[in-house]
Design an enzyme around this catalytic site. Sequence first.
Site, PDB file in Angstrom:
ATOM      1  N   TYR A 107       6.328 -10.081   6.635  1.00  0.00           N
ATOM      2  CA  TYR A 107       6.207  -8.639   6.855  1.00  0.00           C
ATOM      3  C   TYR A 107       6.762  -8.299   8.231  1.00  0.00           C
ATOM      4  O   TYR A 107       6.697  -9.124   9.160  1.00  0.00           O
ATOM      5  CB  TYR A 107       4.740  -8.199   6.811  1.00  0.00           C
ATOM      6  CG  TYR A 107       4.201  -8.002   5.425  1.00  0.00           C
ATOM      7  CD1 TYR A 107       4.332  -6.777   4.779  1.00  0.00           C
ATOM      8  CD2 TYR A 107       3.547  -9.038   4.767  1.00  0.00           C
ATOM      9  CE1 TYR A 107       3.826  -6.596   3.499  1.00  0.00           C
ATOM     10  CE2 TYR A 107       3.037  -8.858   3.474  1.00  0.00           C
ATOM     11  CZ  TYR A 107       3.185  -7.630   2.851  1.00  0.00           C
ATOM     12  OH  TYR A 107       2.682  -7.446   1.595  1.00  0.00           O
ATOM     13  N   ASP A 138       0.814  -1.215   0.000  1.00  0.00           N
ATOM     14  CA  ASP A 138       0.000   0.000   0.000  1.00  0.00           C
ATOM     15  C   ASP A 138       0.848   1.267   0.000  1.00  0.00           C
ATOM     16  O   ASP A 138       2.044   1.229   0.295  1.00  0.00           O
ATOM     17  CB  ASP A 138      -0.892   0.028   1.243  1.00  0.00           C
ATOM     18  CG  ASP A 138      -2.095  -0.875   1.082  1.00  0.00           C
ATOM     19  OD1 ASP A 138      -2.369  -1.289  -0.048  1.00  0.00           O
ATOM     20  OD2 ASP A 138      -2.750  -1.155   2.109  1.00  0.00           O
TER      21      ASP A 138
END
Lengths: 257, 257
Positions: free
Chosen positions: B110, B52
């Site tokens: 992540y 994002d």
Amino acid sequence: MRNICMKVSYDGSRYNGFQSQPDGNTIQDHIEKAIRMLTGEELNIIGSGRTDAGVHAKAQMFNFLTASAIPIERWPLALNSRLPDDIVILDAVEVPESFHARRSAKRKTYRYTIDTGKFPDVFGRQYRYHHYRPLNVAAMREAIAHLIGTHDYTSFTSAHSTKKNHVRTIYEAYIEQDGPFLHIYVTGSGFLYNMVRIIVGTLIKVGIGAVAPGDMPAILEARDRSKAGPTAIAQGLMLWDVYYSELDAGLSDQSQG
Amino acid sequence: MRNICMKVSYDGSRYNGFQSQPDGNTIQDHIEKAIRMLTGEELNIIGSGRTDAGVHAKAQMFNFLTASAIPIERWPLALNSRLPDDIVILDAVEVPESFHARRSAKRKTYRYTIDTGKFPDVFGRQYRYHHYRPLNVAAMREAIAHLIGTHDYTSFTSAHSTKKNHVRTIYEAYIEQDGPFLHIYVTGSGFLYNMVRIIVGTLIKVGIGAVAPGDMPAILEARDRSKAGPTAIAQGLMLWDVYYSELDAGLSDQSQG
């Protein structure tokens, strides 16, 4: 009047250095503006010294006199909420009237970081100089040791230095290796204009084999700027810490926080 | 045509995410433009997945088909010299025709970083979320352990998720403490929209005592986004690594460099 000493950390990338100057946009300008917003006072802060445009500080110290009654522990947050997010006040203490951030400073440490990775590490790249060719760290360590002691550092200051006396003392100087990063730490009684950056530029010449470690004493003795290496770029340099005798500053270890 | 797979690192602060979109200014746009400048080819790269706006990558992977004969080892430097300095190609390898950076990916890691210092650390602040109130890390560790396994993660994805199936596998999830920094690592087979950021937002609620660690199984079972915590801000998130079976990618350990 109260005498307040503060520790400030800043990312110097966007600023014209610490100390106020005609072009504005300095760390000092922003801090004085934040104090004015907080207390209404038009005052000048006294830094422990200048840092050039683009140079950073993990811990810069400054003091100022204020008539404000704001409790000491409330100052950092009150100023931080009025400062851009790349300038952060870390601590505030009340100090004796005689304390002067520049004159009372006993020693300072600077750190210069070189990224020797094949490609630059993107995270924090603005705090490092990327040198992609291999460097002989053992030779650089041998070279830096020659700089320790009390010397005339004329070879390691800008030809534009306005100081008459170029004798300073370097107490400690060493290189720490952390993966691709070389951190060069230099602690001294005081530093001449561009001194750490010229030391680093000379060490890089040693690292690539262009200068021998054993040449360092002769470079010092020459007292000639042209004998040393180039001035390494500003962005790799960080004012790491400033030391005061406890009596003067009353700064606790907790202020390292 | 050659199939080339590359590892890219980027500071996502200035970009609208990885994948091309109408507003432009994505990582993909910049990489495709650099390839066009280098080879003249108008092509589309295939990323291992989206990140994002504002999310960073230590190691994002992508592949593309090219008719160029440029030797594989020359690609990273050739593209880096045509890319902005917050996007850095770290490695390039030739892969079999069947390799597809998204479909061939086996798992991804992540990392989300929270700065729990009283004041934010100014260096690298754009890669962390500053949470200045104390967090109960032991409770957060207890909570995160409940997320490991194969579950329906509907509670931990945006209500705007377009995926029909919300069952994923989390292989590993843990918190590493480094001074004031909490690094939250999550490795999974794949991730739903905003999944890591919602996990982190929920862990913060655990850390401040608003959610009990033992509530996590019920939050999972509810399959209801409103039962989990808020979506943590993008800037603390970093795509840490993407894993392929050796057969597919032929990526060596040296590519970690």
